[in-house]
Design a protein around this motif. Structure first.
Motif, PDB file in Angstrom:
ATOM      1  N   ALA A 128       0.829  -1.204   0.000  1.00 22.81           N
ATOM      2  CA  ALA A 128       0.000   0.000   0.000  1.00 22.81           C
ATOM      3  C   ALA A 128       0.865   1.257   0.000  1.00 22.81           C
ATOM      4  N   ALA A 129       1.975   1.212   0.744  1.00 23.56           N
ATOM      5  CA  ALA A 129       2.883   2.364   0.768  1.00 23.56           C
ATOM      6  C   ALA A 129       3.466   2.623  -0.616  1.00 23.56           C
ATOM      7  N   LYS A 130       3.849   1.549  -1.289  1.00 25.09           N
ATOM      8  CA  LYS A 130       4.399   1.663  -2.648  1.00 25.09           C
ATOM      9  C   LYS A 130       3.362   2.271  -3.589  1.00 25.09           C
ATOM     10  N   GLN A 131       2.106   1.855  -3.439  1.00 23.71           N
ATOM     11  CA  GLN A 131       1.054   2.386  -4.306  1.00 23.71           C
ATOM     12  C   GLN A 131       0.805   3.866  -4.026  1.00 23.71           C
ATOM     13  N   THR A 132       0.850   4.246  -2.746  1.00 21.89           N
ATOM     14  CA  THR A 132       0.689   5.663  -2.404  1.00 21.89           C
ATOM     15  C   THR A 132       1.803   6.495  -3.030  1.00 21.89           C
ATOM     16  N   LEU A 133       3.019   5.997  -2.943  1.00 19.37           N
ATOM     17  CA  LEU A 133       4.156   6.716  -3.506  1.00 19.37           C
ATOM     18  C   LEU A 133       4.011   6.853  -5.021  1.00 19.37           C
ATOM     19  N   LYS A 134       3.582   5.791  -5.682  1.00 18.66           N
ATOM     20  CA  LYS A 134       3.419   5.842  -7.126  1.00 18.66           C
ATOM     21  C   LYS A 134       2.264   6.763  -7.516  1.00 18.66           C
ATOM     22  N   SER A 135       1.191   6.746  -6.729  1.00 16.67           N
ATOM     23  CA  SER A 135       0.065   7.637  -7.019  1.00 16.67           C
ATOM     24  C   SER A 135       0.471   9.099  -6.876  1.00 16.67           C
ATOM     25  N   ALA A 136       1.267   9.382  -5.852  1.00 18.89           N
ATOM     26  CA  ALA A 136       1.775  10.744  -5.686  1.00 18.89           C
ATOM     27  C   ALA A 136       2.670  11.117  -6.859  1.00 18.89           C
ATOM     28  N   ASP A 173       5.452  17.675  -2.394  1.00 18.17           N
ATOM     29  CA  ASP A 173       4.240  18.490  -2.496  1.00 18.17           C
ATOM     30  C   ASP A 173       3.009  17.613  -2.692  1.00 18.17           C
ATOM     31  N   ALA A 174       3.140  16.598  -3.548  1.00 17.29           N
ATOM     32  CA  ALA A 174       2.010  15.702  -3.814  1.00 17.29           C
ATOM     33  C   ALA A 174       1.673  14.864  -2.589  1.00 17.29           C
ATOM     34  N   LEU A 175       2.688  14.372  -1.889  1.00 15.81           N
ATOM     35  CA  LEU A 175       2.445  13.554  -0.696  1.00 15.81           C
ATOM     36  C   LEU A 175       1.813  14.356   0.430  1.00 15.81           C
ATOM     37  N   LYS A 176       2.101  15.634   0.491  1.00 19.87           N
ATOM     38  CA  LYS A 176       1.556  16.461   1.576  1.00 19.87           C
ATOM     39  C   LYS A 176       0.031  16.468   1.577  1.00 19.87           C
ATOM     40  N   ASP A 177      -0.562  16.249   0.411  1.00 17.97           N
ATOM     41  CA  ASP A 177      -2.016  16.348   0.288  1.00 17.97           C
ATOM     42  C   ASP A 177      -2.738  15.013   0.422  1.00 17.97           C
ATOM     43  N   VAL A 178      -2.024  13.907   0.644  1.00 21.26           N
ATOM     44  CA  VAL A 178      -2.696  12.623   0.813  1.00 21.26           C
ATOM     45  C   VAL A 178      -3.040  12.432   2.293  1.00 21.26           C
ATOM     46  N   PRO A 179      -3.965  11.526   2.624  1.00 22.82           N
ATOM     47  CA  PRO A 179      -4.303  11.286   4.035  1.00 22.82           C
ATOM     48  C   PRO A 179      -3.074  10.919   4.858  1.00 22.82           C
ATOM     49  N   ALA A 185       3.022   5.968   5.767  1.00 24.01           N
ATOM     50  CA  ALA A 185       3.514   4.704   5.198  1.00 24.01           C
ATOM     51  C   ALA A 185       4.481   4.975   4.046  1.00 24.01           C
ATOM     52  N   ALA A 186       4.152   5.940   3.194  1.00 20.11           N
ATOM     53  CA  ALA A 186       5.036   6.280   2.078  1.00 20.11           C
ATOM     54  C   ALA A 186       6.354   6.857   2.585  1.00 20.11           C
ATOM     55  N   THR A 187       6.295   7.611   3.670  1.00 22.57           N
ATOM     56  CA  THR A 187       7.517   8.178   4.250  1.00 22.57           C
ATOM     57  C   THR A 187       8.417   7.070   4.787  1.00 22.57           C
ATOM     58  N   ARG A 188       7.833   6.096   5.469  1.00 23.68           N
ATOM     59  CA  ARG A 188       8.636   4.956   5.942  1.00 23.68           C
ATOM     60  C   ARG A 188       9.301   4.247   4.761  1.00 23.68           C
ATOM     61  N   LEU A 189       8.557   4.079   3.683  1.00 25.24           N
ATOM     62  CA  LEU A 189       9.106   3.404   2.507  1.00 25.24           C
ATOM     63  C   LEU A 189      10.268   4.203   1.911  1.00 25.24           C
ATOM     64  N   MET A 190      10.100   5.515   1.779  1.00 22.52           N
ATOM     65  CA  MET A 190      11.173   6.342   1.227  1.00 22.52           C
ATOM     66  C   MET A 190      12.403   6.317   2.113  1.00 22.52           C
ATOM     67  N   LEU A 191      12.204   6.327   3.420  1.00 20.06           N
ATOM     68  CA  LEU A 191      13.339   6.309   4.334  1.00 20.06           C
ATOM     69  C   LEU A 191      14.058   4.966   4.305  1.00 20.06           C
ATOM     70  N   ASN A 192      13.330   3.912   4.019  1.00 24.69           N
ATOM     71  CA  ASN A 192      13.950   2.582   3.938  1.00 24.69           C
ATOM     72  C   ASN A 192      14.613   2.328   2.592  1.00 24.69           C
ATOM     73  N   GLU A 193      14.002   2.834   1.523  1.00 24.32           N
ATOM     74  CA  GLU A 193      14.452   2.445   0.181  1.00 24.32           C
ATOM     75  C   GLU A 193      14.733   3.628  -0.746  1.00 24.32           C
ATOM     76  N   GLY A 194      14.573   4.859  -0.274  1.00 27.63           N
ATOM     77  CA  GLY A 194      14.722   6.010  -1.155  1.00 27.63           C
ATOM     78  C   GLY A 194      13.586   6.059  -2.167  1.00 27.63           C
ATOM     79  N   LEU A 195      13.842   6.659  -3.308  1.00 28.18           N
ATOM     80  CA  LEU A 195      12.801   6.765  -4.329  1.00 28.18           C
ATOM     81  C   LEU A 195      12.922   5.690  -5.402  1.00 28.18           C
ATOM     82  N   ALA A 196      13.654   4.626  -5.088  1.00 27.95           N
ATOM     83  CA  ALA A 196      13.844   3.566  -6.069  1.00 27.95           C
ATOM     84  C   ALA A 196      12.514   2.938  -6.490  1.00 27.95           C
ATOM     85  N   GLN A 197      11.527   2.981  -5.591  1.00 24.95           N
ATOM     86  CA  GLN A 197      10.237   2.361  -5.893  1.00 24.95           C
ATOM     87  C   GLN A 197       9.514   3.047  -7.047  1.00 24.95           C
TER      88      GLN A 197
END
Length: 201
Positions: A128-136, A173-179, A185-197
Motif C-alpha cells: 500500500a505504501a508503494k502504491q501511495t508513492l506511485k500515485s503521488a 508536495d504531492a504527498l503532503k495532500d494525501v491522508p 507509510a510512504a515516508t517509511r518506505l522512502m526512508l527505507n528504500e529512497g525513491l527507487a520504488q
C-alpha cells in the motif's frame, strides 16, 4: 532493559542541545552520547517502531526544508537509492541544514528515537505504501511536465542532481495532500528504500 531505556531517553536530551560553537538559539543534532545499541542498532527498526505522528513530523520537517533551494539540495542526497539513511546519516544531514530546518529535524529525530525505543513495530503495508508513492508520482507528473525527466535522471553531474532534486520536491508536495496514514507509510518506505520504488519496472 528498563534501566537501559531510561538511560537512553536521558541521553536523547543531547539531541536537542544547543551547539556552543554556534549561535545559542540554534539546534544541533548530536548523537555522539547515545548508545547505538539503545537505538536498536538499525535506523530501519527505529523507523518501523516510531509512532505515525513522529514519522509525519519528520515528513513535515522535510517538506518545509525542501522549500529552501539550499536545504533541498542537502536533503535530496538522502533519497538516492543507495544513499546512507542510517540514523547517524539523518542526523549529519540535519546538521547541514539552515537553523529553522535543523531545529525541526532535531525535534523530529528525537521523537522518532524515543518512540523507536519504547514501541513495538507499527502496522505497515509495504504494498500500500508503494502504491501511495506511485500515485503521488502520477499526481506530480500531471502537474509538472519535467517530473518524470527528473525522476529518471542518471549520473552525478549538476544537471542530473538538480533535476532529481526538483522532482523530489514535487513529490513531497504531492504527498503532503494525501491522508496522513498513507503519507506516513510512504515516508517509511522512502526512508527505507529512497525513491527507487518509482523507478521503471
Amino acid at each position: 532493559m528498563l534501566l537501559r531505556l531510561h538511560a537512553a531517553l536521558f541521553l536523547l536530551a543531547g539531541v536537542l542541545a544547543a551547539a556552543p560553537a554556534l549561535a545559542q538559539d540554534e539546534y544541533v543534532v548530536d548523537l555522539s552520547q547515545i548508545d547505538p545499541g539503545a537505538l536498536l542498532a538499525s535506523a530501519g527498526d527505529v523507523l518501523m517502531r516510531a509512532p505515525d505522528t513522529a514519522i509525519d513530523d519528520l515528513f513535515q520537517a522535510t517538506h518545509a526544508a525542501a522549500q529552501s533551494p539550499r536545504d533541498a539540495k542537502i536533503l535530496c542526497t538522502l533519497f538516492d537509492p543507495h544513499a546512507d539513511r542510517s540514523f547517524e546519516a539523518l542526523a549529519a544531514t540535519a546538521n547541514r541544514l539552515g537553523a529553522d530546518s535543523r531545529e525541526r529535524f532535531a525535534i523530529a529525530l528525537a521523537n522518532i528515537a524515543a518512540g523507536g525505543l519504547q514501541n513495538p513495530r507499527q502496522p505497515y503495508d509495504a504494498a500500500a505504501a508503494k502504491q501511495t508513492l506511485k500515485s503521488a508520482g502520477v499526481t506530480a507528473m500531471l502537474l509538472h511536465d519535467d517530473f518524470l525527466v527528473g525522476m529518471t535522471a542518471e549520473g552525478n553531474d549538476v544537471a542530473a542532481r538538480d533535476a532529481r532534486c526538483r522532482s523530489f520536491g514535487w513529490m513531497l508536495d504531492a504527498l503532503k495532500d494525501v491522508p496522513a496514514a498513507q503519507r506516513v507509510a510512504a515516508t517509511r518506505l522512502m526512508l527505507n528504500e529512497g525513491l527507487a520504488q518509482l523507478g521503471p519496472r
